[in-house]
Design an enzyme around this catalytic site. Sequence first.
Site, short mmCIF file in Angstrom:
data_model
loop_
_atom_site.label_atom_id
_atom_site.label_comp_id
_atom_site.label_asym_id
_atom_site.label_seq_id
_atom_site.Cartn_x
_atom_site.Cartn_y
_atom_site.Cartn_z
N THR A 1 7.31 1.99 8.25
CA THR A 1 6.31 1.03 7.85
C THR A 1 5.15 1.69 8.47
O THR A 1 5.14 2.51 9.18
CB THR A 1 6.71 -0.16 8.17
OG1 THR A 1 6.33 -0.54 9.48
CG2 THR A 1 7.98 -0.76 7.64
N CYS A 2 3.97 0.74 8.45
CA CYS A 2 2.91 1.33 8.90
C CYS A 2 2.87 1.19 10.62
O CYS A 2 2.10 1.77 11.26
CB CYS A 2 1.62 0.48 8.59
SG CYS A 2 1.64 -1.07 9.10
N ASN A 3 3.73 0.46 11.29
CA ASN A 3 3.92 0.39 12.54
C ASN A 3 5.27 0.66 12.99
O ASN A 3 5.58 -0.11 14.42
CB ASN A 3 3.19 -0.70 13.10
CG ASN A 3 3.57 -1.98 12.38
OD1 ASN A 3 5.02 -2.25 12.12
ND2 ASN A 3 2.71 -2.76 12.18
N ARG B 1 3.62 -11.39 5.89
CA ARG B 1 4.71 -11.27 4.79
C ARG B 1 4.96 -9.83 4.31
O ARG B 1 5.96 -9.76 3.43
CB ARG B 1 4.35 -12.22 3.67
CG ARG B 1 4.15 -13.46 4.16
CD ARG B 1 5.24 -14.34 4.89
NE ARG B 1 6.42 -13.90 4.59
CZ ARG B 1 7.84 -13.88 4.99
NH1 ARG B 1 7.69 -13.89 6.54
NH2 ARG B 1 8.91 -13.84 4.56
N GLN C 1 8.60 -4.37 2.37
CA GLN C 1 8.87 -2.90 2.85
C GLN C 1 10.56 -2.84 3.13
O GLN C 1 11.06 -1.93 2.88
CB GLN C 1 8.05 -2.72 4.10
CG GLN C 1 6.83 -2.47 3.95
CD GLN C 1 5.87 -2.70 4.88
OE1 GLN C 1 6.11 -3.32 5.86
NE2 GLN C 1 4.54 -1.88 5.09
N GLY D 1 -2.58 4.51 -2.47
CA GLY D 1 -1.16 4.02 -2.12
C GLY D 1 -0.82 2.99 -2.88
O GLY D 1 -1.58 2.05 -3.68
N GLY E 1 2.44 0.89 -2.26
CA GLY E 1 3.32 0.15 -1.65
C GLY E 1 2.85 -1.28 -1.28
O GLY E 1 2.23 -1.82 -1.82
N ALA E 2 3.73 -1.99 -0.25
CA ALA E 2 3.71 -3.26 -0.14
C ALA E 2 2.07 -3.76 0.44
O ALA E 2 1.72 -4.71 0.17
CB ALA E 2 4.74 -3.68 0.99
N ALA F 1 -0.38 -2.25 -0.33
CA ALA F 1 -1.48 -1.94 -1.39
C ALA F 1 -1.40 -3.32 -2.30
O ALA F 1 -2.18 -3.93 -2.90
CB ALA F 1 -1.14 -0.98 -2.37
#
Length: 439
Positions: free
Chosen positions: A44-46, A110, A115, A183, A185-186, A188
């Site tokens: 994920t992003c982090n 959320r 993801q 993008g 994904g979640a 977006a």
Amino acid sequence: MSLVASHHNRDLTVLEQLSVGSETLGSAVVQGDSPIRGAVVLPTCNRFEVYLEVEDVESGRTAVIDAIERATSLDRAAIEQALATYEGDDAVQHLLSVASGLESMVVGEREISGQVRRAHNDAQSAHHLSPVLDRLFQSALRTSRVVASSTGLGTSGRSVVSVAFDLASATVTWEGSRAVLIGTGALAETGVGSLLARGVEIAGVYSPSGRGEEFGRRHGIASLSLEDLRASLADVDLVLACSGGESIVLTPAMVSAARADALRDLTIVDLALHRDVAPGVAQMRGVHVVDLDSVGATAPGESVNSIEAARAIVAHAVARFGDGETARALDPAVVALREHVFGLLERELAKVRPAAGATAEAVAQSEATEQALRRFARTLLHTPTVRAREHAQAGQTDRYLGAIRALYGIDVDLPADACPADQIDAEAGHDSDAFGHHH
């Protein structure tokens, strides 16, 4: 078992490098005569996490590190240092906490449940999702729903996207602005709703992975080619970049050429783990960049009560998952005892976990202490679990129930609405999951 690196203890650039090749990592580690029977990769992003069904923990860890070493430019020592190993209940507890938003940069957000769902679906589509991992991820998603509906965690609506947009408010006048997405994904998905709610017109979506057409149809947004994206940079106010791809999308040269005659500033919100925006773009005149580092530095907290309630639900779900078939015999009692012990452990661990910005040494020491305490808790519960089976077989369930009531104050005849986590049982029936026993 799981291998975990996250924003809690690793630099985002390390997470970015670990995630290179993540789309094919699951297939790579289960093929041939691999000891790994199933794999799910959650980038994920982090965070970057890998969940495995494997008999031997060390062989599973070695196989994953081998595959990451082949796919990335990281040396082996850096990979080994970056990935913490969780086994059995620890791995279950971690995933359920992640899916519920308890481990997020913005606690309670959320997007993470979406993801987790995507990682589960991707593993299923690529045929490296084992039955045990399937049940594990379904349990995580059920627990996430119960936490969301029962605790108030995340009801403030704070998320990675909303915090980033609040930061962007310094340079964006939302009503009547125009934006493009990079993008699908979640993040977006969340971004679309948030932008429309703020009165922003979405000019289109560009997907490096080719998913723009489907995403655009679903949201009534134009799908952009790379050339379309370049052209749009001249007359939009905001770019939300969150593709999760492995290459830079917006370079200084591209942005400079597109905005040569632009009359207004451009704000770029880059939430991709693999940065969609080259570092030099932030230094350009008239361009403002909000990234994950700035989001992490300003992320708001959640109430202590909501977090404790969520952790109690997670502890209950871990107990249900780990006891599996055993929980069908005596085992509201065994489950209640496990929930009691692990719930107490979670509350105490929450008090001593290092704060954001702690030194690497402090984080490593905390991780080692936490794993030792979890092993101790499992050891402590082993004999009571064995005794439960023995008493059930001997028809002496009343003696066992009386013992845990006297020793721990645990009464398993609770009213149906005593614990929000009962909803997990209502949704799932009796879990017979064996992830804790298979590692």
